[in-house]
Design a protein around this motif. Structure first.
Motif, PDB file in Angstrom:
ATOM      1  N   ALA A  61       3.569   5.750  -5.451  1.00  0.00           N
ATOM      2  CA  ALA A  61       3.654   5.740  -6.913  1.00  0.00           C
ATOM      3  C   ALA A  61       2.560   6.633  -7.505  1.00  0.00           C
ATOM      4  O   ALA A  61       2.809   7.380  -8.458  1.00  0.00           O
ATOM      5  N   GLY A  62       1.365   6.559  -6.937  1.00  0.00           N
ATOM      6  CA  GLY A  62       0.286   7.430  -7.398  1.00  0.00           C
ATOM      7  C   GLY A  62       0.606   8.898  -7.199  1.00  0.00           C
ATOM      8  O   GLY A  62       0.370   9.731  -8.079  1.00  0.00           O
ATOM      9  N   PHE A  63       1.179   9.227  -6.033  1.00  0.00           N
ATOM     10  CA  PHE A  63       1.565  10.607  -5.763  1.00  0.00           C
ATOM     11  C   PHE A  63       2.675  11.061  -6.701  1.00  0.00           C
ATOM     12  O   PHE A  63       2.644  12.187  -7.216  1.00  0.00           O
TER      13      PHE A  63
ATOM     14  N   TRP B 278       0.820  -1.209   0.000  1.00  0.00           N
ATOM     15  CA  TRP B 278       0.000   0.000   0.000  1.00  0.00           C
ATOM     16  C   TRP B 278       0.856   1.262   0.000  1.00  0.00           C
ATOM     17  O   TRP B 278       0.497   2.266  -0.639  1.00  0.00           O
ATOM     18  N   CYS B 279       1.975   1.227   0.691  1.00  0.00           N
ATOM     19  CA  CYS B 279       2.892   2.370   0.640  1.00  0.00           C
ATOM     20  C   CYS B 279       3.414   2.589  -0.776  1.00  0.00           C
ATOM     21  O   CYS B 279       3.503   3.725  -1.246  1.00  0.00           O
TER      22      CYS B 279
ATOM     23  N   ILE C  52      11.393  16.075  -8.045  1.00  0.00           N
ATOM     24  CA  ILE C  52      10.839  14.847  -8.615  1.00  0.00           C
ATOM     25  C   ILE C  52      11.892  13.735  -8.608  1.00  0.00           C
ATOM     26  O   ILE C  52      11.601  12.587  -8.278  1.00  0.00           O
ATOM     27  N   GLY C  53      13.132  14.074  -8.946  1.00  0.00           N
ATOM     28  CA  GLY C  53      14.199  13.075  -8.937  1.00  0.00           C
ATOM     29  C   GLY C  53      14.477  12.536  -7.540  1.00  0.00           C
ATOM     30  O   GLY C  53      14.642  11.333  -7.357  1.00  0.00           O
TER      31      GLY C  53
ATOM     32  N   ILE D 158       2.234  14.184  -9.261  1.00  0.00           N
ATOM     33  CA  ILE D 158       3.127  15.345  -9.238  1.00  0.00           C
ATOM     34  C   ILE D 158       3.808  15.519 -10.593  1.00  0.00           C
ATOM     35  O   ILE D 158       3.925  16.641 -11.104  1.00  0.00           O
ATOM     36  N   THR D 159       4.246  14.437 -11.195  1.00  0.00           N
ATOM     37  CA  THR D 159       4.906  14.520 -12.500  1.00  0.00           C
ATOM     38  C   THR D 159       3.949  15.048 -13.561  1.00  0.00           C
ATOM     39  O   THR D 159       4.314  15.933 -14.352  1.00  0.00           O
TER      40      THR D 159
END
Length: 80
Positions: A18-20, A12-13, A58-59, A24-25
């Motif tokens: 990954a969704g966040f 779940w983490c 982001i990186g 953001i990207t």
């Protein structure tokens, strides 16, 4: 705590982070000008510096995501 609960926790983490990261990207790709306008009202920053900060954020977030969430989840899956 057993390995199943730990695997579920990291699953779940990984999904949430990954969704966040994707969110953001996509926001930075499609709404970069709007984000810059809002942020430049609060902080005096040039466009070039803003692009570097966003790219670095982001990186760094991607690196933290991989090291602290994805790799432990894959390791736990391998152990099962």
């Amino acid at each position: 705590m057993d390995i199943k609960k730990l695997t579920d926790f990291f699953m779940w983490c990984t999904i949430l982070n990954a969704g966040f990261l994707i969110y953001i990207t996509l926001m930075c790709v499609f709404f970069s000008n709007w984000i810059y306008q809002v942020q430049s009202k609060w902080f005096p920053i040039s466009r070039e510096v803003f692009n570097i900060v966003v790219y670095a954020f982001i990186g760094l977030y991607k690196l933290i995501f991989i090291v602290f969430f994805l790799v432990p989840y894959l390791a736990l899956l391998t152990m099962q």
